[in-house]
Design a protein around this motif. Structure first.
Motif, PDB file in Angstrom:
ATOM      1  N   PHE A  93      13.217  -3.575   2.373  1.00 17.69           N
ATOM      2  CA  PHE A  93      14.408  -4.286   1.900  1.00 17.69           C
ATOM      3  C   PHE A  93      14.662  -4.066   0.411  1.00 17.69           C
ATOM      4  N   LEU A  94      13.588  -4.010  -0.370  1.00 13.26           N
ATOM      5  CA  LEU A  94      13.728  -3.907  -1.816  1.00 13.26           C
ATOM      6  C   LEU A  94      14.002  -2.492  -2.308  1.00 13.26           C
ATOM      7  N   ALA A  95      13.536  -1.497  -1.564  1.00 15.12           N
ATOM      8  CA  ALA A  95      13.662  -0.109  -2.013  1.00 15.12           C
ATOM      9  C   ALA A  95      15.064   0.431  -1.757  1.00 15.12           C
ATOM     10  N   ALA A  96      15.572   1.159  -2.739  1.00 18.47           N
ATOM     11  CA  ALA A  96      16.904   1.770  -2.597  1.00 18.47           C
ATOM     12  C   ALA A  96      16.861   2.954  -1.638  1.00 18.47           C
ATOM     13  N   ASP A  97      15.731   3.656  -1.609  1.00 20.41           N
ATOM     14  CA  ASP A  97      15.579   4.808  -0.712  1.00 20.41           C
ATOM     15  C   ASP A  97      14.092   5.047  -0.460  1.00 20.41           C
ATOM     16  N   HIS A  98      13.799   6.088   0.314  1.00 22.10           N
ATOM     17  CA  HIS A  98      12.413   6.374   0.689  1.00 22.10           C
ATOM     18  C   HIS A  98      11.538   6.640  -0.538  1.00 22.10           C
ATOM     19  N   ASP A  99      12.062   7.390  -1.498  1.00 23.40           N
ATOM     20  CA  ASP A  99      11.277   7.726  -2.689  1.00 23.40           C
ATOM     21  C   ASP A  99      10.889   6.495  -3.490  1.00 23.40           C
ATOM     22  N   ALA A 100      11.714   5.487  -3.468  1.00 22.62           N
ATOM     23  CA  ALA A 100      11.420   4.256  -4.222  1.00 22.62           C
ATOM     24  C   ALA A 100      10.331   3.423  -3.549  1.00 22.62           C
ATOM     25  N   MET A 101      10.055   3.679  -2.271  1.00 18.52           N
ATOM     26  CA  MET A 101       9.052   2.891  -1.551  1.00 18.52           C
ATOM     27  C   MET A 101       7.636   3.192  -2.033  1.00 18.52           C
ATOM     28  N   GLY A 102       7.350   4.455  -2.323  1.00 17.70           N
ATOM     29  CA  GLY A 102       5.992   4.861  -2.706  1.00 17.70           C
ATOM     30  C   GLY A 102       5.420   4.070  -3.869  1.00 17.70           C
ATOM     31  N   PRO A 103       6.123   4.001  -5.014  1.00 10.37           N
ATOM     32  CA  PRO A 103       5.584   3.217  -6.133  1.00 10.37           C
ATOM     33  C   PRO A 103       5.396   1.739  -5.805  1.00 10.37           C
ATOM     34  N   MET A 104       6.272   1.194  -4.960  1.00 18.26           N
ATOM     35  CA  MET A 104       6.127  -0.219  -4.575  1.00 18.26           C
ATOM     36  C   MET A 104       4.848  -0.423  -3.771  1.00 18.26           C
ATOM     37  N   PHE A 105       4.587   0.492  -2.819  1.00 13.00           N
ATOM     38  CA  PHE A 105       3.353   0.391  -2.039  1.00 13.00           C
ATOM     39  C   PHE A 105       2.130   0.542  -2.937  1.00 13.00           C
ATOM     40  N   GLU A 106       2.191   1.425  -3.918  1.00 13.57           N
ATOM     41  CA  GLU A 106       1.069   1.618  -4.834  1.00 13.57           C
ATOM     42  C   GLU A 106       0.801   0.349  -5.638  1.00 13.57           C
ATOM     43  N   GLN A 107       1.856  -0.351  -6.041  1.00 14.50           N
ATOM     44  CA  GLN A 107       1.679  -1.618  -6.766  1.00 14.50           C
ATOM     45  C   GLN A 107       0.977  -2.651  -5.898  1.00 14.50           C
ATOM     46  N   VAL A 108       1.390  -2.721  -4.640  1.00 14.62           N
ATOM     47  CA  VAL A 108       0.768  -3.683  -3.721  1.00 14.62           C
ATOM     48  C   VAL A 108      -0.698  -3.330  -3.500  1.00 14.62           C
ATOM     49  N   LYS A 109      -0.983  -2.057  -3.267  1.00 20.60           N
ATOM     50  CA  LYS A 109      -2.362  -1.626  -2.991  1.00 20.60           C
ATOM     51  C   LYS A 109      -3.259  -1.754  -4.218  1.00 20.60           C
ATOM     52  N   ALA A 110      -2.653  -1.816  -5.399  1.00 24.49           N
ATOM     53  CA  ALA A 110      -3.437  -1.962  -6.630  1.00 24.49           C
ATOM     54  C   ALA A 110      -3.991  -3.374  -6.801  1.00 24.49           C
ATOM     55  N   VAL A 111      -3.449  -4.338  -6.069  1.00 26.66           N
ATOM     56  CA  VAL A 111      -3.966  -5.709  -6.131  1.00 26.66           C
ATOM     57  C   VAL A 111      -5.370  -5.711  -5.525  1.00 26.66           C
ATOM     58  N   PRO A 112      -6.367  -6.223  -6.243  1.00 24.96           N
ATOM     59  CA  PRO A 112      -7.747  -6.188  -5.749  1.00 24.96           C
ATOM     60  C   PRO A 112      -7.885  -6.785  -4.339  1.00 24.96           C
ATOM     61  N   GLY A 113      -8.522  -6.035  -3.472  1.00 27.72           N
ATOM     62  CA  GLY A 113      -8.802  -6.478  -2.110  1.00 27.72           C
ATOM     63  C   GLY A 113      -7.720  -6.168  -1.102  1.00 27.72           C
ATOM     64  N   VAL A 114      -6.499  -5.945  -1.549  1.00 27.49           N
ATOM     65  CA  VAL A 114      -5.386  -5.729  -0.618  1.00 27.49           C
ATOM     66  C   VAL A 114      -5.552  -4.428   0.154  1.00 27.49           C
ATOM     67  N   SER A 115      -5.943  -3.372  -0.542  1.00 29.33           N
ATOM     68  CA  SER A 115      -6.067  -2.075   0.119  1.00 29.33           C
ATOM     69  C   SER A 115      -7.068  -2.148   1.280  1.00 29.33           C
ATOM     70  N   LEU A 116      -8.208  -2.778   1.034  1.00 31.62           N
ATOM     71  CA  LEU A 116      -9.235  -2.895   2.084  1.00 31.62           C
ATOM     72  C   LEU A 116      -8.815  -3.868   3.173  1.00 31.62           C
TER      73      LEU A 116
END
Length: 194
Positions: A93-116
């Motif tokens: 919903f937040l991403a304007a296009d597919h390319d914008a999704m990648g950095p958003m996912f990286e931000q989420v996965k950078a939160v400690p414990g979320v990736s695992l």
């Protein structure tokens, strides 16, 4: 078994997700958009339906320690997988296009414990519980031996190639068929409670 509707609807929702995922990728990218969101919502619906399915399987097994462990693992796995799919929907919903999704996912996965917890080991517990319940049901002669084999094939196919999710969903539906006609009982060795 009670929850016959869930036994049919859960695999059909997984099938819907798998097909929408394929459709979403026809242009070479996945997300954001209608197919991305609808597919993820379908899988969230399937995950929700697995809670009463696992609960009923535990009851069929006489609420044994192994069945309770499978239930707990399954519910934790469902929660982790649901978090992943919810994040995917929000990013879509937040991403304007597919390319914008990648950095958003990286931000989420950078939160400690979320990736695992959300993208690694957590969701795997959902599939471990599926296989554990199928094996326990077969071990208690409540289903035939081919049922855990079908569940294992469903899991392996989806892990090998996500485009095989629709085939796995059909195997999941087939593995649920023996439960649909079975009255709610507990495993033979379990005491009957009034």
């Amino acid at each position: 078994m009670q929850n016959r509707t869930a036994l049919i609807a859960a695999p059909l929702l997984v099938l819907t997700y798998g097909l929408l995922r394929i459709v979403d990728g026809l242009d070479g990218v996945r997300g954001p958009g209608l197919a991305w969101t609808a597919g993820h919502l379908a899988f969230l619906g399937a995950l929700t339906l697995f809670i009463p399915i696992f609960w009923e399987m535990r009851r069929m097994l006489g609420r044994s320690a192994l069945a309770t462990t499978a239930l707990v693992a399954g519910v934790v796995g469902i929660g982790c997988a649901a978090a992943q799919f919810a994040i995917d929907i929000i990013v879509g919903f937040l991403a304007a296009d597919h390319d914008a999704m990648g950095p958003m996912f990286e931000q989420v996965k950078a939160v400690p414990g979320v990736s695992l917890a959300v993208y690694g080991a957590g969701p795997i517990l959902f599939y471990v519980a599926q296989l554990a319940f199928a094996a326990l049901l077969a071990g208690n002669r409540l289903v035939k031996v081919w049922v855990p084999v079908a569940v294992l094939a469903e899991i392996v196919l989806s892990a090998v190639n996500l485009d095989l999710i629709p085939v796995g969903a059909i195997l999941l539906l087939v593995s649920f068929l023996p439960l649909m006609g079975r009255p709610t009982t507990t495993a033979r060795h379990a005491p009957v409670h009034a």
